[in-house]
Design an enzyme around this catalytic site. Structure first.
Site, short mmCIF file in Angstrom:
data_model
loop_
_atom_site.label_atom_id
_atom_site.label_comp_id
_atom_site.label_asym_id
_atom_site.label_seq_id
_atom_site.Cartn_x
_atom_site.Cartn_y
_atom_site.Cartn_z
N TYR A 1 40.41 46.38 36.40
CA TYR A 1 41.34 45.25 36.47
C TYR A 1 40.96 44.30 37.61
CZ TYR A 1 45.82 42.80 37.20
OH TYR A 1 46.80 41.85 37.38
N SER B 1 44.68 37.39 40.75
CA SER B 1 45.41 38.46 41.44
C SER B 1 44.79 38.69 42.80
CB SER B 1 45.36 39.76 40.63
OG SER B 1 45.83 40.86 41.39
#
Length: 291
Positions: free
Chosen positions: A195, A182
């Protein structure tokens, strides 16, 4: 005419779901069929295992892998069964076999079972896609409970380790491992502390594992997107945030899963990327500043 398909832009209808979220309940539905993509047998005769394959990026990857000739095992949480069945039918519509395997990648024993079932069904394993993910926005590190921290890390990075460890004995020279990273793992995210930390770990894991496996001729790469329209988002954001999701990119919209999936085909295919390993490929809708 090729290249003329339009993709939805914000504002989207305000919406929220309980985790893990279902693609079937999203408005608009994520685009995963990639009607302009033409297969050319890049993965003919191969077998792939995709975690988080029921929806979002995983679903789109499953469809394109099947279009390129691969049979596909799909790992998903039991509560995502309805989405997984839709993905299974989509794989079968491409003329390939789908194997649905419900379970949780946080459990190393399940990961071993998933790999065993895949190899028993297809008699081989050529491509592993580590894609399952968990995220939960929090405004402060003080709001991140031990339970959330554990779930995020065990899903997003432990699960990658567990599945790779289970798969490795079955991977041959020419096989590929593809991880989903990501942009948050490169740039950080002030409300996704845990995250984004796992995504940074995934990027480092990719590069380290690539070095570790290069002499075995198993390639390891990572696709690292910006915002993508998947169930991960309405199940994490409030209704108003979901309506604006992706509007801050130069293209003024999130990616659709079908726009991300070809990068996974590229990394899975020795025809395309036999000399590429240890790379983190960012797909950011016009952003050019990612490290």
């Amino acid at each position: 005419m090729v290249g003329t398909k339009t993709h939805p832009k914000p504002p989207f209808p305000p919406q929220h779901q309980e985790k893990p979220g279902l693609e079937s309940r999203m408005t608009p539905r994520p685009q995963y069929k990639a009607p302009e993509y033409r297969g050319s047998d890049k993965l003919a005769g191969c077998a792939a295992l995709i975690t988080g394959g029921d929806s979002g990026i995983g679903r789109a990857v499953a469809v394109l892998f099947a279009r390129e000739g691969a049979d596909v095992a799909i790992v998903y949480l039991p509560e995502e069964e309805s989405d997984a069945r839709t993905t299974g039918r989509a794989v079968e519509n491409e003329g390939r076999t789908a194997l649905l395997i419900p379970g949780d990648v946080r459990d190393p024993k399940f990961c071993e079972t998933a790999v065993t079932r895949t190899v028993e069904k297809f008699k081989r394993l050529d491509v592993l896609v580590n894609n399952a993910a968990y995220q939960q926005h929090q405004k402060s590190i003080e709001d991140i409970t031990d339970e959330q921290l554990d779930r995020t890390f065990r899903t997003n990075i432990y699960g990658y380790f567990f599945m790779t460890r289970a798969a490795l004995p079955h991977l041959k020279a020419g096989s590929a491992i593809i991880n989903t990273g990501s942009i948050t793992g490169l740039e950080g995210s002030k409300e996704l502390l845990d995250y984004s930390a796992t995504k940074g770990a995934i990027h480092a894991f990719t590069k380290s594992l690539a070095q570790n496996l290069v002499e075995k001729h198993v390639r390891v790469n990572c696709v690292s997107p910006g915002p993508v329209w998947t169930p991960l988002n309405p199940s994490d954001k409030d209704r108003k945030q979901t309506a604006r999701f992706g509007s801050d990119t130069p293209m003024k919209r999130p990616a659709q899963p079908e726009e991300i999936a070809p990068a996974f085909v590229f990394f899975a295919s020795n025809t395309d990327s036999s000399y590429i390993t240890g790379e983190v490929l960012t797909l950011l809708g016009g952003e050019t500043t990612a490290a």
